[in-house]
Design an enzyme around this catalytic site. Structure first.
Site, mmCIF file in Angstrom:
data_model
loop_
_atom_site.group_PDB
_atom_site.id
_atom_site.type_symbol
_atom_site.label_atom_id
_atom_site.label_comp_id
_atom_site.label_asym_id
_atom_site.label_seq_id
_atom_site.Cartn_x
_atom_site.Cartn_y
_atom_site.Cartn_z
ATOM 1 C CD GLU A 1 -7.188 -5.756 3.141
ATOM 2 O OE1 GLU A 1 -7.316 -5.055 2.349
ATOM 3 O OE2 GLU A 1 -6.593 -5.609 4.136
ATOM 4 N NE ARG B 1 -8.164 7.440 4.012
ATOM 5 C CZ ARG B 1 -8.800 7.315 5.392
ATOM 6 N NH1 ARG B 1 -10.461 7.621 5.255
ATOM 7 N NH2 ARG B 1 -8.432 5.776 6.070
ATOM 8 C CG ASN C 1 -1.906 0.781 0.997
ATOM 9 O OD1 ASN C 1 -1.232 2.209 1.132
ATOM 10 N ND2 ASN C 1 -3.316 0.801 2.151
ATOM 11 C CB THR D 1 -9.397 1.567 7.402
ATOM 12 O OG1 THR D 1 -8.934 2.119 5.960
ATOM 13 C CG2 THR D 1 -11.022 1.282 7.195
ATOM 14 C CG HIS E 1 -5.419 -1.910 9.360
ATOM 15 N ND1 HIS E 1 -5.629 -0.916 10.108
ATOM 16 C CD2 HIS E 1 -5.936 -0.976 8.659
ATOM 17 C CE1 HIS E 1 -5.422 0.104 10.028
ATOM 18 N NE2 HIS E 1 -5.528 0.358 9.398
ATOM 19 C CG HIS F 1 -7.728 3.659 0.886
ATOM 20 N ND1 HIS F 1 -8.197 4.112 2.182
ATOM 21 C CD2 HIS F 1 -9.303 4.454 0.607
ATOM 22 C CE1 HIS F 1 -9.640 4.214 3.195
ATOM 23 N NE2 HIS F 1 -10.121 4.740 1.912
ATOM 24 N NE ARG G 1 -7.510 11.108 5.592
ATOM 25 C CZ ARG G 1 -7.587 10.332 6.385
ATOM 26 N NH1 ARG G 1 -7.222 10.036 6.730
ATOM 27 N NH2 ARG G 1 -8.841 10.695 6.692
ATOM 28 C CD GLU H 1 -7.091 -0.262 1.265
ATOM 29 O OE1 GLU H 1 -7.233 0.536 1.655
ATOM 30 O OE2 GLU H 1 -5.951 -1.161 1.327
ATOM 31 C CG HIS I 1 1.280 6.774 4.176
ATOM 32 N ND1 HIS I 1 0.391 7.053 4.797
ATOM 33 C CD2 HIS I 1 0.187 5.708 4.928
ATOM 34 C CE1 HIS I 1 -1.073 7.261 5.314
ATOM 35 N NE2 HIS I 1 -0.566 5.781 5.699
HETATM 36 N N1 PXP Z 1 -6.107 -2.478 4.339
HETATM 37 C C1 PXP Z 1 -6.911 -2.049 4.523
HETATM 38 C C2 PXP Z 1 -8.291 -2.320 4.328
HETATM 39 C C3 PXP Z 1 -6.452 -0.655 4.529
HETATM 40 O O1 PXP Z 1 -7.741 0.701 4.760
HETATM 41 C C4 PXP Z 1 -4.847 -0.189 4.817
HETATM 42 C C5 PXP Z 1 -4.722 1.254 5.160
HETATM 43 O O2 PXP Z 1 -5.314 1.961 4.105
HETATM 44 C C6 PXP Z 1 -4.211 -1.254 4.432
HETATM 45 C C7 PXP Z 1 -4.855 -2.268 5.314
HETATM 46 C C8 PXP Z 1 -2.613 -0.828 5.044
HETATM 47 O O3 PXP Z 1 -2.619 -1.129 6.515
HETATM 48 P P1 PXP Z 1 -1.078 -0.240 7.210
HETATM 49 O O4 PXP Z 1 -1.278 0.487 6.817
HETATM 50 O O5 PXP Z 1 -1.092 -0.662 8.590
HETATM 51 O O6 PXP Z 1 -0.318 -1.163 6.816
#
Ligand code: PXP
Length: 235
Positions: free
Chosen positions: A150, A44, A6, A100, A189, A42, A48, A69, A9
Site C-alpha cells: 500500500e 493498535r 477504514n 500512522t 492515507h 487498525h 485506542r 492494519e 474512527h
Molecule cells: N492506510 C494506512 C496504512 C493507514 O494507517 C491509514 C490510517 O489508519 C489509512 C490508510 C487511511 O488513512 P485516512 O484515515 O487518512 O484515510
C-alpha cells in the site's frame, strides 16, 4: 478502482465515551451495502479505537474483504493467525503518534517484516506492506515476499498544490515499479473528497484505503437527520 473503507474512527467515537455506540460492525455492514469493496481496521497496541472483540465480530460479519492494519510484532502476528483476516497490512507504529506517520522502513526492520510475512502466508493471509513512494522501499518490499504494497499517499495529500503533481508522479512511479515486481498495488492515507481524483485515475493502483475523510463526511451529512429525529422525540 476498488475502495476499502477504514472504519477506525467509528470506534474512536465509541471509545471517547467507553460506550456501546456507534457500533463498528454496523458501520461495516452499511459501508458494504453502499458498495465498499472491503473493510479496513487498525488494531493498535494501545487499543485506542478498535478492540480485539471488534475484530472477532468483523471477521464473522464482513462479507467483502477484511484488511487489518497492524505492527509486525509477535503479539499482533498471534492475533492475526487466530483471526485469519483476508489481508494484514503491516504498518509502523510509534508510541504516542496521532496516526500512522509514514511508511515502513523495510530495510531497518527487514528481519521482523520477513518473519511476519512468512507467518501470515503460512496462515493463508495475504500480506501487504505500507510503504512510502520510494524506489528502495518498493524493491525491499518485493524482496520480503509480500503479496501487495500500500503506497503511502500522505505526502501527496499533504503537499501544497504547487508540489502535488510532483508527489503524484512519485506515487505513480512507485506503483509502476511495484506492479512490474509482481506486487498488487494499493494506496492510502490522507485521501479526501477534494484530493482523491488524480490518485483514483492511476491505472497502476488497484485499491484505495480511505477512512478519516469518509467518517468525517458521514458525521456532517448525517447530522441534520440525526437532529431531526431527536427533535421529533423531544418535541
Ligand atoms: N492506510 C494506512 C496504512 C493507514 O494507517 C491509514 C490510517 O489508519 C489509512 C490508510 C487511511 O488513512 P485516512 O484515515 O487518512 O484515510
Amino acid at each position: 478502482m476498488r475502495l476499502a473503507v477504514n472504519i477506525d474512527h467509528v470506534a474512536t467515537v465509541r471509545q471517547a465515551r467507553l460506550a456501546r455506540e456507534p457500533e463498528p460492525v454496523t458501520a461495516a455492514v452499511l459501508a458494504e451495502l453502499a458498495g465498499a469493496d472491503g473493510i479496513t481496521v487498525h488494531l493498535r497496541g494501545d487499543r485506542r479505537h478498535m478492540q480485539d472483540r471488534d475484530l472477532r465480530l468483523l471477521r464473522d460479519v464482513v462479507s467483502t474483504r477484511l484488511n487489518v492494519e497492524m505492527a509486525a510484532t509477535d503479539e499482533m502476528m498471534a492475533i492475526a493467525r487466530a483471526l485469519k483476516p483476508d489481508q494484514v497490512t503491516l504498518v509502523p507504529e510509534e508510541p504516542g503518534e496521532v496516526t500512522t506517520t509514514g511508511g515502513l522502513d523495510v530495510a531497518a526492520n527487514a528481519t521482523a517484516v520477513k518473519r511476519a510475512v512468512l507467518q501470515l502466508h503460512d496462515a493463508g493471509i495475504a500480506a501487504s506492506l505500507f510503504v512510502d513512494a520510494d524506489a528502495d522501499q518498493v524493491e525491499l518490499a518485493a524482496a520480503t515476499g509480500a503479496t501487495a504494497i500500500e503506497i503511502n499517499t500522505g505526502p501527496y495529500a499533504g503537499a501544497p498544490t504547487t508540489r502535488r503533481g510532483e508527489e503524484l508522479a512519485k506515487v505513480q512511479q512507485a506503483a509502476r515499479q511495484a506492479g512490474a515486481a509482481g506486487l498488487e498495488v494499493l494506496g492510502g492515507h490522507g485521501l479526501t473528497y477534494v484530493n482523491v481524483r488524480p490518485i483514483a485515475a492511476l491505472s497502476e493502483i488497484a485499491e484505495l484505503n480511505i477512512g478519516h475523510s469518509i467518517i468525517s463526511r458521514a458525521v456532517l451529512v448525517g447530522l441534520e437527520r440525526a437532529v431531526r429525529e431527536m427533535v421529533a422525540l423531544v418535541g
